[in-house]
Motif scaffolding. Structure first.
Motif, short mmCIF file in Angstrom:
data_model
loop_
_atom_site.label_atom_id
_atom_site.label_comp_id
_atom_site.label_asym_id
_atom_site.label_seq_id
_atom_site.Cartn_x
_atom_site.Cartn_y
_atom_site.Cartn_z
N ASN A 52 0.85 -1.19 0.00
CA ASN A 52 0.00 0.00 0.00
C ASN A 52 0.89 1.23 0.00
OD1 ASN A 52 -0.39 -1.43 3.02
ND2 ASN A 52 0.56 0.58 3.03
N ASP A 53 0.27 2.39 -0.14
CA ASP A 53 1.05 3.63 -0.17
C ASP A 53 1.82 3.81 1.13
OD1 ASP A 53 0.13 4.21 -2.67
OD2 ASP A 53 -1.57 5.39 -1.96
N HIS A 54 2.93 4.49 1.02
CA HIS A 54 3.75 4.75 2.20
C HIS A 54 3.00 5.66 3.18
CE1 HIS A 54 7.33 2.84 0.62
NE2 HIS A 54 7.22 3.52 -0.50
N CYS A 55 3.24 5.44 4.44
CA CYS A 55 2.73 6.36 5.46
C CYS A 55 3.66 7.57 5.50
CB CYS A 55 2.69 5.68 6.84
SG CYS A 55 1.42 4.40 6.99
N ARG A 56 3.10 8.72 5.22
CA ARG A 56 3.89 9.94 5.17
C ARG A 56 4.38 10.32 6.57
NH1 ARG A 56 -0.79 11.64 2.95
NH2 ARG A 56 -0.93 13.31 4.52
N PRO A 57 5.40 11.18 6.64
CA PRO A 57 5.80 11.71 7.95
C PRO A 57 4.63 12.36 8.64
CG PRO A 57 7.47 12.23 6.31
CD PRO A 57 6.31 11.63 5.56
N GLY A 58 4.51 12.11 9.93
CA GLY A 58 3.35 12.57 10.69
C GLY A 58 2.35 11.46 10.95
N TYR A 59 2.57 10.31 10.28
CA TYR A 59 1.70 9.15 10.44
C TYR A 59 2.55 7.94 10.83
CZ TYR A 59 -1.97 11.83 8.08
OH TYR A 59 -2.89 12.78 7.75
N ARG A 60 1.90 6.93 11.34
CA ARG A 60 2.57 5.69 11.68
C ARG A 60 1.78 4.52 11.12
NH1 ARG A 60 0.14 2.79 15.78
NH2 ARG A 60 -1.46 3.86 16.99
N LYS A 61 2.46 3.38 11.04
CA LYS A 61 1.82 2.20 10.48
C LYS A 61 0.92 1.53 11.53
CE LYS A 61 5.58 0.04 9.13
NZ LYS A 61 6.48 -0.90 8.43
N LYS A 62 -0.21 1.05 11.04
CA LYS A 62 -1.15 0.30 11.88
C LYS A 62 -1.47 -0.99 11.14
CE LYS A 62 -5.66 0.43 14.13
NZ LYS A 62 -6.91 1.21 14.30
N PHE A 121 2.52 -8.27 7.51
CA PHE A 121 2.91 -7.02 8.17
C PHE A 121 3.28 -5.93 7.18
CE2 PHE A 121 6.87 -9.37 7.70
CZ PHE A 121 7.76 -8.40 7.27
N CYS A 122 3.53 -6.28 5.92
CA CYS A 122 3.83 -5.24 4.93
C CYS A 122 2.58 -4.49 4.48
CB CYS A 122 4.51 -5.86 3.71
SG CYS A 122 6.17 -6.49 4.05
N CYS A 123 1.41 -5.03 4.79
CA CYS A 123 0.15 -4.36 4.46
C CYS A 123 -0.37 -3.69 5.73
CB CYS A 123 -0.87 -5.35 3.93
SG CYS A 123 -0.32 -6.23 2.44
N TYR A 124 -0.59 -2.42 5.70
CA TYR A 124 -0.95 -1.69 6.90
C TYR A 124 -1.75 -0.44 6.55
CZ TYR A 124 3.34 0.45 5.16
OH TYR A 124 4.29 1.00 4.35
N ASP A 125 -2.42 0.09 7.56
CA ASP A 125 -3.09 1.38 7.45
C ASP A 125 -2.18 2.45 8.04
OD1 ASP A 125 -5.47 0.40 6.29
OD2 ASP A 125 -6.16 -0.28 8.25
N CYS A 126 -2.50 3.69 7.76
CA CYS A 126 -1.73 4.82 8.29
C CYS A 126 -2.60 5.61 9.25
CB CYS A 126 -1.24 5.72 7.15
SG CYS A 126 -0.14 4.90 5.97
N THR A 127 -2.11 5.81 10.45
CA THR A 127 -2.84 6.60 11.45
C THR A 127 -1.98 7.79 11.89
OG1 THR A 127 -2.00 5.21 13.27
CG2 THR A 127 -4.10 4.59 12.28
#
Length: 774
Positions: free
Chosen positions: A440-450, A457-463
């Motif tokens: 999935n798209d990278h989590c930008r700075p300011g976000y973390r992987k969920k 584990f390579c598939c995650y949401d960004c929070t």
């Protein structure tokens, strides 16, 4: 001396491998296992094969006869144990170094979501078993693992079509851009054939936006049945190859080959298949278009059919031939020293047995024609490195390998992996932009992987990072806190230095409070001067003039003590701030208490026969003031001796500020000071309230009652307000409480007297005051 050779094909079949190995050892006119009568054929060593299955099938037989086997194929690390096959030598580096290179390559380009292709055999199983744990350890996931059948025959097209349909899902996953392919040349042929059968018209293949990574075992070849296939699909592929050096002399030799001396053995078969022609045969008529003209050149063949350079496996075979030659030379030299040569001056190789080479093979070391050192490690494998090449394809089914990096476990400064990204030509569909292969798209700075439930584990949401934390890079597993002297910015992708905060004279709050404190101090000084000027008037002399002066001086000190709370906290100001405030306020309240006690005792002494007359006088008031003030002084002294206040920085109460403040040292002692001061105030209020209606013309009790009521209200409201504020506002609350309570005492007790002294001087005599009271 000349070395003869035989070439056998295993046909990628285990049964045929065993049979051809036995044929090489024992066949003369017919196959009789373990029987040999051809004295002219003296087998010294065997070179091969490419695949690990083929090599170990051969080793099962060759090991029994201790015949050296020099394999030019790579093998999984657990198969590198040569103690089980003492006759087995590897002409390639340990494959574990190739795994390091694959992981380093994926990490360098940020490819974390990859597909794996491996043959459906023992070697493919070992590859998956070794690589997948390394992928997981380095934050990379395999999106799928696809087995490629090795026993499919091109005449069974229905079976291949079924396989092509089943492999449809891995090819169509858009997120999986990077494919890793392990196997031998047959693997590439089968894989290319399956892709072709999936899309025979080649409509989809032209936009097949994938990046291929090939291991050193694979190679790009075309058989006669697959000449119609091309390799455009693999444009921009990255391959790991056995390190090699180009030999110009060998290329010149190949260019000199002509049909006049190739019309025998496998040269004739190769020439006819490579150029699609037939050598003339007088007994059979043929079309002139089919006849080999003799003008054919190996240079004109596409690299998928023939390569003009010694590269990869060919380079390993080249080194293997020279290893055998150098070993025979070493044997020759050792024997020539032990006994004189025959009359011919030559050593008869017929007297050498294959097992005798093992004494010399492990220690062999020489420079080949390219100037590179050739020697075995203590594990009987060739030391060296893997090259990383970029594949450029052409419409004529040819391709070019460009070296863009390498994996060298013996490189200085631990630079095992080197890649020249600017030299890589990517697939045209990528528009020469580095491919992206993530779940999935990278989590930008300011976000973390969920993590997503049920996914790798390579598939995650960004929070978004929680309050007070930041992430400065892409795809951070967790957000981190800023240093204590910094705070997160609005986007939570960086830290900003906190501003220093304290109540200063430069801000409006500090200016207002300091102006107010200065005004009250001047007003108190004016009252003191007025009372000194009119010290002999009845209204000043009433209710103990000395106590009045002491109270006014104490109030003046209270107003001045507020200046200790404004400005940058220092060691001295922190040490004096609270103790001075506690002592001077206790002195002021003690004076008020002494005044009320004096009024009560004086009234009681006027009764006939009262024993209180002996208490009337200055001694009582002085004793009350000194004793009450002394208790507070003792408390403050104990505070300074045990846990004195000190300058401190509070970096956590307010996110964007570093609060410079005075740490109380001991909160308990601070509240003991406030508690004792409150106890004196309550006692003064009670006594004053009881004496407010006593018949005395100069009775101050009713004014003291109101002032104590105001004083207690201020400090009772101070505690919750003080605890609910932070930073400089906490200091402002304390200053305001000091000023308001002191001003309350000054106004309630001295305002009526100043009114009479200044504005109604005619009332400032005993007769007028008695008359007004009556």
């Amino acid at each position: 001396m000349s070395l003869g050779f035989h070439i056998y094909d295993s046909y990628y079949d285990a049964r045929m491998t065993y049979r051809t190995t036995l044929d090489l050892l024992f066949k003369l006119w017919k196959f009789i296992p373990n029987y040999k009568c051809d004295t002219r054929k003296n087998l010294i060593a065997i070179i091969g094969g490419l695949g690990s299955d083929t090599s170990f099938h051969m080793a099962d037989t060759l090991g029994l006869f201790k015949i050296p086997q020099l394999s030019y194929g790579s093998f999984p690390p657990e198969e590198s144990d040569t103690t089980q096959s003492p006759s087995f030598y590897r002409m390639v580096p340990n494959e574990a170094h190739q795994y390091i290179g694959i992981i380093s390559l994926l990490k360098h380009f940020g490819w974390t979501w990859v597909g794996l292709f491996a043959p459906n055999d023992y070697s493919g199983e070992n590859f998956i078993k070794n690589l997948e744990p390394l992928l997981s350890e380095n934050g990379i996931c395999s999106a799928f693992t696809q087995r490629i059948p090795q026993q499919i025959r091109l005449d069974h097209l229905d079976e291949m079509c079924d396989v092509a349909i089943n492999m449809n899902v891995p090819f169509t996953e858009k997120e999986v851009t990077t494919f890793i392919v392990y196997g031998d040349p047959l693997t590439i042929i089968v894989l290319r054939g399956i892709i072709f059968l999936r899309d025979p018209s080649n409509r989809e293949n032209t936009g097949f936006k994938k990046l291929w990574i090939f291991t050193a075992q694979t190679d790009f070849i075309l058989t006669e049945l697959c000449r119609f296939l091309d390799f455009q699909l693999f444009q921009g592929a990255i391959s790991f190859t056995i390190h090699s050096q180009n030999l110009l002399v060998f290329k010149e030799f190949l260019q000199s080959i002509n049909p006049s001396w190739t019309q025998r053995g496998f040269f004739k078969v190769f020439w006819e298949q490579a150029f699609g022609c037939i050598f003339p045969n007088a007994s059979a008529p043929m079309d002139t278009n089919e006849v080999c003209t003799g003008k054919e050149s190996l240079d004109s063949l596409p690299r998928s059919l023939f390569e003009m350079e010694l590269a990869g496996h060919s380079y390993s075979i080249y080194n293997a031939v020279y290893v055998v030659a150098h070993v025979l030379n070493a044997i020759y030299l050792s024997r020539s020293k032990q006994r004189p040569m025959k009359s011919s001056g030559r050593l008869k190789l017929q007297n050498i047995r294959a097992w005798q080479l093992h004494h010399f093979l492990p220690a062999i070391s020489f420079n080949n024609s390219a100037g590179e050192r050739v020697s075995f490690t203590n594990k009987r494998e060739m030391g060296g490195k893997f090259d990383i090449t970029n594949m450029l394809t052409f419409p004529n089914k040819s391709f070019l390998r460009v070296k863009v990096g390498w994996v060298d476990p013996f490189a200085p400064d631990r630079k095992e992996f080197t890649i020249h990204e600017d030299m890589i030509m990517w697939n045209n569909d990528f528009n020469q932009v580095v491919p992206i292969s993530v779940c999935n798209d990278h989590c930008r700075p300011g976000y973390r992987k969920k993590r997503k439930e049920g996914k790798k584990f390579c598939c995650y949401d960004c929070t978004l990072c929680p309050e007070g934390k930041i992430s400065e890079k892409n795809d951070m597993d967790d957000c981190v806190r800023c240093p204590a002297d910094q705070y997160p910015n609005k986007n939570k992708n960086g830290c900003i230095p906190k501003r220093i905060s304290f109540l200063s004279y430069d801000e409006s709050f500090g200016i207002g409070l300091s102006s107010l404190a200065l005004s009250f101090s001047l007003l108190t000084t004016l009252v003191i001067g007025t009372f000194i000027k009119y010290k002999d008037t009845p209204i000043v002399k009433a209710n103990n003039r000395d106590l009045t002066y002491a109270l006014l001086i104490a109030l003046l000190l209270c107003f001045l003590s507020s200046f200790l709370f404004i400005g940058h906290p220092g060691k001295v100001t922190c040490l004096l701030r609270q103790p001075m405030f506690g002592i001077v306020f206790s002195l002021a309240v003690s004076c008020v208490l002494a005044k009320t006690v004096t009024v009560v005792v004086a009234f009681m002494a006027t009764k006939p026969g009262s024993s209180m007359r002996k208490w009337v006088g200055k001694n009582l008031s002085n004793s009350v003031v000194l004793s009450c003030s002394l208790v507070q002084a003792i408390i403050c002294t104990g505070w300074l001796m045990t846990s004195p206040p000190f300058p401190d920085q509070d970096m956590f109460s307010v996110m964007e500020e570093t609060i410079v403040q005075c740490n109380e040292g001991s909160v308990t002692m601070f509240y003991c000071v406030l508690g004792y001061m409150g106890l004196l105030a309550i006692a003064s209020f009670i006594v004053a309230f009881a004496a407010r209606k006593l018949p005395d013309s100069f009775n101050e009790a009713k004014f003291i009652t109101f002032s104590m009521l105001l004083f207690c209200s201020v400090w009772l409201s101070f505690v919750p307000t003080y605890l609910s504020t932070k930073g400089k506002f906490m200091v402002a609350v304390e200053i305001f409480s000091i000023l308001s309570s002191s001003a309350g005492l000054l106004g309630c007790i001295f305002a009526p007297k100043c009114y009479i002294i200044v504005l109604r001087p005619e009332l400032n005599n005993r007769e007028q005051l008695i008359r007004r009271k009556m």
